[in-house]
Design a protein around this motif. Sequence first.
Motif, PDB file in Angstrom:
ATOM      1  N   ILE A  73      37.841  34.877  43.462  1.00 22.37           N
ATOM      2  CA  ILE A  73      39.115  33.577  43.308  1.00 22.37           C
ATOM      3  C   ILE A  73      40.912  35.472  43.579  1.00 22.37           C
ATOM      4  O   ILE A  73      40.617  36.413  43.280  1.00 22.37           O
ATOM      5  CB  ILE A  73      39.581  33.089  42.082  1.00 22.37           C
ATOM      6  N   THR A  74      40.943  36.012  44.794  1.00 17.74           N
ATOM      7  CA  THR A  74      42.028  35.656  45.432  1.00 17.74           C
ATOM      8  C   THR A  74      43.355  34.737  45.377  1.00 17.74           C
ATOM      9  O   THR A  74      44.346  35.188  45.797  1.00 17.74           O
ATOM     10  CB  THR A  74      42.018  36.459  46.495  1.00 17.74           C
ATOM     11  N   VAL A  75      43.213  33.955  44.675  1.00 17.88           N
ATOM     12  CA  VAL A  75      44.611  32.815  44.644  1.00 17.88           C
ATOM     13  C   VAL A  75      45.759  33.676  43.349  1.00 17.88           C
ATOM     14  O   VAL A  75      45.405  33.855  43.131  1.00 17.88           O
ATOM     15  CB  VAL A  75      44.305  31.418  44.621  1.00 17.88           C
ATOM     16  N   PRO A  76      46.554  33.900  44.236  1.00 17.98           N
ATOM     17  CA  PRO A  76      47.803  34.586  42.732  1.00 17.98           C
ATOM     18  C   PRO A  76      48.237  33.677  41.794  1.00 17.98           C
ATOM     19  O   PRO A  76      48.010  32.461  42.183  1.00 17.98           O
ATOM     20  CB  PRO A  76      48.398  35.156  43.750  1.00 17.98           C
ATOM     21  N   PHE A  77      47.691  33.675  40.282  1.00 19.07           N
ATOM     22  CA  PHE A  77      48.626  32.650  39.766  1.00 19.07           C
ATOM     23  C   PHE A  77      49.910  34.007  38.950  1.00 19.07           C
ATOM     24  O   PHE A  77      50.355  33.381  38.033  1.00 19.07           O
ATOM     25  CB  PHE A  77      47.033  33.045  38.448  1.00 19.07           C
ATOM     26  N   ALA A  78      49.510  35.470  38.431  1.00 17.94           N
ATOM     27  CA  ALA A  78      50.532  36.829  37.836  1.00 17.94           C
ATOM     28  C   ALA A  78      51.556  36.911  39.237  1.00 17.94           C
ATOM     29  O   ALA A  78      50.664  37.350  39.773  1.00 17.94           O
ATOM     30  CB  ALA A  78      50.274  37.101  36.807  1.00 17.94           C
ATOM     31  N   ASP A 130      46.083  36.531  26.001  1.00 17.67           N
ATOM     32  CA  ASP A 130      47.261  37.094  25.124  1.00 17.67           C
ATOM     33  C   ASP A 130      48.055  37.045  27.148  1.00 17.67           C
ATOM     34  O   ASP A 130      48.764  36.529  27.444  1.00 17.67           O
ATOM     35  CB  ASP A 130      48.018  38.184  24.804  1.00 17.67           C
ATOM     36  N   ILE A 131      47.162  36.527  27.934  1.00 19.76           N
ATOM     37  CA  ILE A 131      47.749  36.183  29.509  1.00 19.76           C
ATOM     38  C   ILE A 131      47.391  34.771  30.123  1.00 19.76           C
ATOM     39  O   ILE A 131      45.528  34.950  30.562  1.00 19.76           O
ATOM     40  CB  ILE A 131      47.604  37.324  30.074  1.00 19.76           C
ATOM     41  N   PRO A 132      48.093  34.131  30.152  1.00 22.27           N
ATOM     42  CA  PRO A 132      47.052  32.384  30.711  1.00 22.27           C
ATOM     43  C   PRO A 132      46.537  32.397  31.655  1.00 22.27           C
ATOM     44  O   PRO A 132      46.115  31.739  32.058  1.00 22.27           O
ATOM     45  CB  PRO A 132      49.271  31.939  30.891  1.00 22.27           C
ATOM     46  N   SER A 133      46.751  33.396  33.007  1.00 25.72           N
ATOM     47  CA  SER A 133      46.372  32.887  33.998  1.00 25.72           C
ATOM     48  C   SER A 133      45.450  33.798  34.289  1.00 25.72           C
ATOM     49  O   SER A 133      43.783  33.452  35.117  1.00 25.72           O
ATOM     50  CB  SER A 133      47.300  34.150  35.144  1.00 25.72           C
ATOM     51  N   GLU A 134      44.602  34.738  33.176  1.00 25.99           N
ATOM     52  CA  GLU A 134      43.624  34.968  33.029  1.00 25.99           C
ATOM     53  C   GLU A 134      42.194  33.973  31.553  1.00 25.99           C
ATOM     54  O   GLU A 134      41.339  33.886  31.758  1.00 25.99           O
ATOM     55  CB  GLU A 134      43.603  36.263  32.456  1.00 25.99           C
ATOM     56  N   ARG A 135      43.172  33.309  31.055  1.00 28.80           N
ATOM     57  CA  ARG A 135      42.676  32.795  30.131  1.00 28.80           C
ATOM     58  C   ARG A 135      42.140  31.816  30.492  1.00 28.80           C
ATOM     59  O   ARG A 135      40.653  31.319  29.857  1.00 28.80           O
ATOM     60  CB  ARG A 135      43.607  32.552  28.725  1.00 28.80           C
TER      61      ARG A 135
END
Length: 252
Positions: A73-78, A130-135
């Motif tokens: 997945i390379t779609v940017p979230f952070a 603690d990181i929404p985009s990873e969690r």
Amino acid sequence: MKKIGIIGCGWLGDHIAERLSGQYEIFTTTTSPSKIEDLTSKGYHTTLVDFPDEHLETMKEWEVARQLDAVIITVPFAGVRGAEIPLQEKAQNLLTFLGDYKGQLYLMSSTGVYPQAEKEFTEDDKSVDDIPSERVIKNKFPQVNILRLAGLMGDQRLLKNYNISNLDLLVNHIHYADICSVVEKMLNNESHSKVYNVVAPVHPNKEEIINAQKDLPYSGERTTQGRTISPAKLISELGFEFEYPDPRYFHL
């Protein structure tokens, strides 16, 4: 031949696909209709799909997902410095697209998740929870490998080609070729549930890099004070050796 999916085949995804194309049958996604012909001409199976910030009732599971041995997945979230872009709906679209995927999974995150503080950061300084985009990805896919990428460099992505400020700041950069090598090694190792900082181990300042790229001497004082991200865990656990350990020589 094994099959691999790359969700969001942009600049980095294209480099990863090129590296793996001799070993895997490549399935890609793009948001751009104009890129379909280009990706198809390279022998990739390409799906046109977008992951907007609002929930799409029409989003369906990727037809090939269950056939894939690995998905990247390379779609940017952070965003820059960890600023989270609108996340929940965008993430739900992606989760729907992946369905009940069980294979190897990679999320390209960012070292921007770490605070702006003058210290060396390791993976333990910021939990995935603690990181929404990873969690949000880990909660559904606990097998996900999370790669926190430093500033992406290589090819024409060189500091000398940009209007750069704060020349005395130390950099956290990574050459795309080393990202490809990390992914390749983890695929071969069948890695699961790993979190790694993927960043070159040498941290010169911006002026040093620009001068090196312009073949100019650097007369300033070398400093080690600043915000740096450590790749020690990656080096230790994966036995990884960087092809480009020093950003001053990314152009060579």
